[in-house]
Motif scaffolding. Sequence first.
Motif, PDB file in Angstrom:
ATOM      1  N   VAL A  11      38.832  50.071  48.813  1.00 26.19           N
ATOM      2  CA  VAL A  11      37.508  49.441  48.845  1.00 26.19           C
ATOM      3  C   VAL A  11      36.611  50.075  47.789  1.00 26.19           C
ATOM      4  O   VAL A  11      35.891  49.384  47.063  1.00 26.19           O
ATOM      5  CB  VAL A  11      36.882  49.540  50.262  1.00 26.19           C
ATOM      6  CG1 VAL A  11      35.419  49.143  50.243  1.00 26.19           C
ATOM      7  CG2 VAL A  11      37.665  48.678  51.242  1.00 26.19           C
ATOM      8  N   GLY A  12      36.654  51.396  47.669  1.00 31.83           N
ATOM      9  CA  GLY A  12      35.860  52.094  46.661  1.00 31.83           C
ATOM     10  C   GLY A  12      36.238  51.673  45.251  1.00 31.83           C
ATOM     11  O   GLY A  12      35.368  51.452  44.397  1.00 31.83           O
ATOM     12  N   GLU A  13      37.531  51.553  44.975  1.00 32.67           N
ATOM     13  CA  GLU A  13      37.998  51.132  43.650  1.00 32.67           C
ATOM     14  C   GLU A  13      37.527  49.716  43.320  1.00 32.67           C
ATOM     15  O   GLU A  13      37.088  49.444  42.206  1.00 32.67           O
ATOM     16  CB  GLU A  13      39.515  51.229  43.579  1.00 32.67           C
ATOM     17  CG  GLU A  13      40.004  52.668  43.576  1.00 32.67           C
ATOM     18  CD  GLU A  13      41.487  52.807  43.838  1.00 32.67           C
ATOM     19  OE1 GLU A  13      42.179  51.770  44.028  1.00 32.67           O
ATOM     20  OE2 GLU A  13      41.981  53.957  43.848  1.00 32.67           O
ATOM     21  N   ARG A  14      37.611  48.827  44.298  1.00 34.87           N
ATOM     22  CA  ARG A  14      37.131  47.454  44.079  1.00 34.87           C
ATOM     23  C   ARG A  14      35.626  47.428  43.835  1.00 34.87           C
ATOM     24  O   ARG A  14      35.126  46.684  42.991  1.00 34.87           O
ATOM     25  CB  ARG A  14      37.493  46.570  45.266  1.00 34.87           C
ATOM     26  CG  ARG A  14      38.958  46.229  45.338  1.00 34.87           C
ATOM     27  CD  ARG A  14      39.240  45.215  46.440  1.00 34.87           C
ATOM     28  NE  ARG A  14      40.655  45.115  46.673  1.00 34.87           N
ATOM     29  CZ  ARG A  14      41.295  45.635  47.729  1.00 34.87           C
ATOM     30  NH1 ARG A  14      40.621  46.249  48.675  1.00 34.87           N
ATOM     31  NH2 ARG A  14      42.587  45.514  47.863  1.00 34.87           N
ATOM     32  N   GLU A  15      34.904  48.236  44.585  1.00 33.24           N
ATOM     33  CA  GLU A  15      33.449  48.297  44.439  1.00 33.24           C
ATOM     34  C   GLU A  15      33.063  48.786  43.037  1.00 33.24           C
ATOM     35  O   GLU A  15      32.219  48.194  42.373  1.00 33.24           O
ATOM     36  CB  GLU A  15      32.870  49.222  45.513  1.00 33.24           C
ATOM     37  CG  GLU A  15      31.370  49.233  45.589  1.00 33.24           C
ATOM     38  CD  GLU A  15      30.846  50.119  46.710  1.00 33.24           C
ATOM     39  OE1 GLU A  15      29.684  50.536  46.616  1.00 33.24           O
ATOM     40  OE2 GLU A  15      31.591  50.410  47.672  1.00 33.24           O
ATOM     41  N   ILE A  16      33.696  49.850  42.583  1.00 36.72           N
ATOM     42  CA  ILE A  16      33.407  50.382  41.244  1.00 36.72           C
ATOM     43  C   ILE A  16      33.806  49.369  40.173  1.00 36.72           C
ATOM     44  O   ILE A  16      33.076  49.166  39.199  1.00 36.72           O
ATOM     45  CB  ILE A  16      34.136  51.722  41.015  1.00 36.72           C
ATOM     46  CG1 ILE A  16      33.413  52.833  41.759  1.00 36.72           C
ATOM     47  CG2 ILE A  16      34.235  52.074  39.547  1.00 36.72           C
ATOM     48  CD1 ILE A  16      32.026  53.133  41.239  1.00 36.72           C
ATOM     49  N   ALA A  17      34.951  48.733  40.317  1.00 36.31           N
ATOM     50  CA  ALA A  17      35.380  47.728  39.344  1.00 36.31           C
ATOM     51  C   ALA A  17      34.334  46.628  39.211  1.00 36.31           C
ATOM     52  O   ALA A  17      33.983  46.205  38.101  1.00 36.31           O
ATOM     53  CB  ALA A  17      36.737  47.138  39.737  1.00 36.31           C
ATOM     54  N   THR A  24      28.878  45.920  32.259  1.00 34.55           N
ATOM     55  CA  THR A  24      29.433  45.884  30.899  1.00 34.55           C
ATOM     56  C   THR A  24      29.929  44.513  30.450  1.00 34.55           C
ATOM     57  O   THR A  24      30.072  44.281  29.263  1.00 34.55           O
ATOM     58  CB  THR A  24      30.611  46.865  30.775  1.00 34.55           C
ATOM     59  OG1 THR A  24      31.662  46.429  31.649  1.00 34.55           O
ATOM     60  CG2 THR A  24      30.199  48.288  31.097  1.00 34.55           C
ATOM     61  N   GLY A  25      30.259  43.656  31.411  1.00 39.98           N
ATOM     62  CA  GLY A  25      30.853  42.369  31.069  1.00 39.98           C
ATOM     63  C   GLY A  25      32.358  42.459  30.854  1.00 39.98           C
ATOM     64  O   GLY A  25      33.007  41.449  30.572  1.00 39.98           O
ATOM     65  N   TRP A  26      32.943  43.646  31.000  1.00 42.48           N
ATOM     66  CA  TRP A  26      34.388  43.804  30.838  1.00 42.48           C
ATOM     67  C   TRP A  26      35.107  43.268  32.071  1.00 42.48           C
ATOM     68  O   TRP A  26      34.577  43.297  33.173  1.00 42.48           O
ATOM     69  CB  TRP A  26      34.757  45.272  30.653  1.00 42.48           C
ATOM     70  CG  TRP A  26      34.169  45.914  29.438  1.00 42.48           C
ATOM     71  CD1 TRP A  26      33.836  45.322  28.255  1.00 42.48           C
ATOM     72  CD2 TRP A  26      33.817  47.294  29.287  1.00 42.48           C
ATOM     73  NE1 TRP A  26      33.320  46.249  27.381  1.00 42.48           N
ATOM     74  CE2 TRP A  26      33.297  47.468  27.984  1.00 42.48           C
ATOM     75  CE3 TRP A  26      33.897  48.406  30.119  1.00 42.48           C
ATOM     76  CZ2 TRP A  26      32.870  48.695  27.510  1.00 42.48           C
ATOM     77  CZ3 TRP A  26      33.468  49.629  29.648  1.00 42.48           C
ATOM     78  CH2 TRP A  26      32.964  49.771  28.354  1.00 42.48           C
ATOM     79  N   ASN A  27      36.319  42.811  31.887  1.00 41.01           N
ATOM     80  CA  ASN A  27      37.141  42.307  32.983  1.00 41.01           C
ATOM     81  C   ASN A  27      37.847  43.494  33.646  1.00 41.01           C
ATOM     82  O   ASN A  27      39.005  43.782  33.356  1.00 41.01           O
ATOM     83  CB  ASN A  27      38.153  41.282  32.469  1.00 41.01           C
ATOM     84  CG  ASN A  27      38.955  40.659  33.582  1.00 41.01           C
ATOM     85  OD1 ASN A  27      38.573  40.696  34.745  1.00 41.01           O
ATOM     86  ND2 ASN A  27      40.099  40.103  33.232  1.00 41.01           N
ATOM     87  N   VAL A  28      37.141  44.202  34.493  1.00 43.01           N
ATOM     88  CA  VAL A  28      37.642  45.420  35.132  1.00 43.01           C
ATOM     89  C   VAL A  28      38.222  45.055  36.489  1.00 43.01           C
ATOM     90  O   VAL A  28      37.640  44.276  37.241  1.00 43.01           O
ATOM     91  CB  VAL A  28      36.508  46.455  35.301  1.00 43.01           C
ATOM     92  CG1 VAL A  28      37.032  47.720  35.950  1.00 43.01           C
ATOM     93  CG2 VAL A  28      35.873  46.750  33.960  1.00 43.01           C
ATOM     94  N   ARG A  29      39.376  45.645  36.794  1.00 44.00           N
ATOM     95  CA  ARG A  29      40.008  45.385  38.086  1.00 44.00           C
ATOM     96  C   ARG A  29      40.772  46.623  38.559  1.00 44.00           C
ATOM     97  O   ARG A  29      41.162  47.467  37.750  1.00 44.00           O
ATOM     98  CB  ARG A  29      40.931  44.181  38.006  1.00 44.00           C
ATOM     99  CG  ARG A  29      42.024  44.302  36.997  1.00 44.00           C
ATOM    100  CD  ARG A  29      42.486  42.940  36.459  1.00 44.00           C
ATOM    101  NE  ARG A  29      43.238  43.107  35.234  1.00 44.00           N
ATOM    102  CZ  ARG A  29      42.720  43.289  34.018  1.00 44.00           C
ATOM    103  NH1 ARG A  29      41.428  43.335  33.848  1.00 44.00           N
ATOM    104  NH2 ARG A  29      43.482  43.437  32.965  1.00 44.00           N
ATOM    105  N   ARG A  30      40.976  46.679  39.833  1.00 44.75           N
ATOM    106  CA  ARG A  30      41.753  47.756  40.448  1.00 44.75           C
ATOM    107  C   ARG A  30      43.219  47.558  40.105  1.00 44.75           C
ATOM    108  O   ARG A  30      43.716  46.436  40.144  1.00 44.75           O
ATOM    109  CB  ARG A  30      41.551  47.700  41.959  1.00 44.75           C
ATOM    110  CG  ARG A  30      42.344  48.700  42.710  1.00 44.75           C
ATOM    111  CD  ARG A  30      42.123  48.548  44.222  1.00 44.75           C
ATOM    112  NE  ARG A  30      42.998  49.457  44.890  1.00 44.75           N
ATOM    113  CZ  ARG A  30      44.242  49.162  45.250  1.00 44.75           C
ATOM    114  NH1 ARG A  30      44.742  47.969  45.047  1.00 44.75           N
ATOM    115  NH2 ARG A  30      44.998  50.074  45.839  1.00 44.75           N
ATOM    116  N   LYS A  31      43.899  48.639  39.762  1.00 49.58           N
ATOM    117  CA  LYS A  31      45.342  48.547  39.544  1.00 49.58           C
ATOM    118  C   LYS A  31      46.010  48.380  40.900  1.00 49.58           C
ATOM    119  O   LYS A  31      45.800  49.178  41.811  1.00 49.58           O
ATOM    120  CB  LYS A  31      45.880  49.807  38.867  1.00 49.58           C
ATOM    121  CG  LYS A  31      45.651  49.833  37.391  1.00 49.58           C
ATOM    122  CD  LYS A  31      46.417  50.990  36.780  1.00 49.58           C
ATOM    123  CE  LYS A  31      46.249  50.980  35.289  1.00 49.58           C
ATOM    124  NZ  LYS A  31      46.905  52.137  34.676  1.00 49.58           N
TER     125      LYS A  31
END
Length: 130
Positions: A11-17, A24-31
Motif C-alpha cells: 500500500v505504501g509503495e502504491r501511495e508513493i508511486a 512529476t508526470g512520470w509513469n511511476v508504478r510499483r514493481k
Amino acid sequence: MGMKSRTKGKVGEREIASIICDLTGWNVRRKVRQLDGESDLEGVPGWCVEVKRHATATRGDISAWWGQAVTQAIAEKAAPVLFYRKNRDEWRAVWALPELGAHGYAWTVEGCIELWAFVARESVVSKEAA
C-alpha cells in the motif's frame, strides 16, 4: 515478514508511486515482482527507490534503510532515494546531493516529497539539456 506488514508495504509503495506520478508526470508504478536488491518502483528516471512504512521510524531505522537504498542504487547505477512514513505522519524523502559524491547517511538531505520531486525533475531536465 507477516502478511499485514507485506500488505502495509505494498500500500505504501502504491501511495508513493501515485504521489510521484502526480508531482512529476512520470509513469511511476510499483514493481510487481521485486527481488532483493531492486528498486521498489519503476518509472523514476535515474533514481533507485526504497519505500518504508514503520510505526516509529527511529534515526537508526532510517540510517539502516538508507544503507539498503544505497546498496540497491549502486547495483542499478542510479541515485538512491528513500521514502518513509511513520504511522499517522507525512511521507518524507531522503536523498544524497550528487555534488558531494558521498553515500553515507550523514551526507543526506531529508525533506518533503515535493522538494525531492523538484530536485528529481531538475536533474532529468539538466541531463536532457546536456
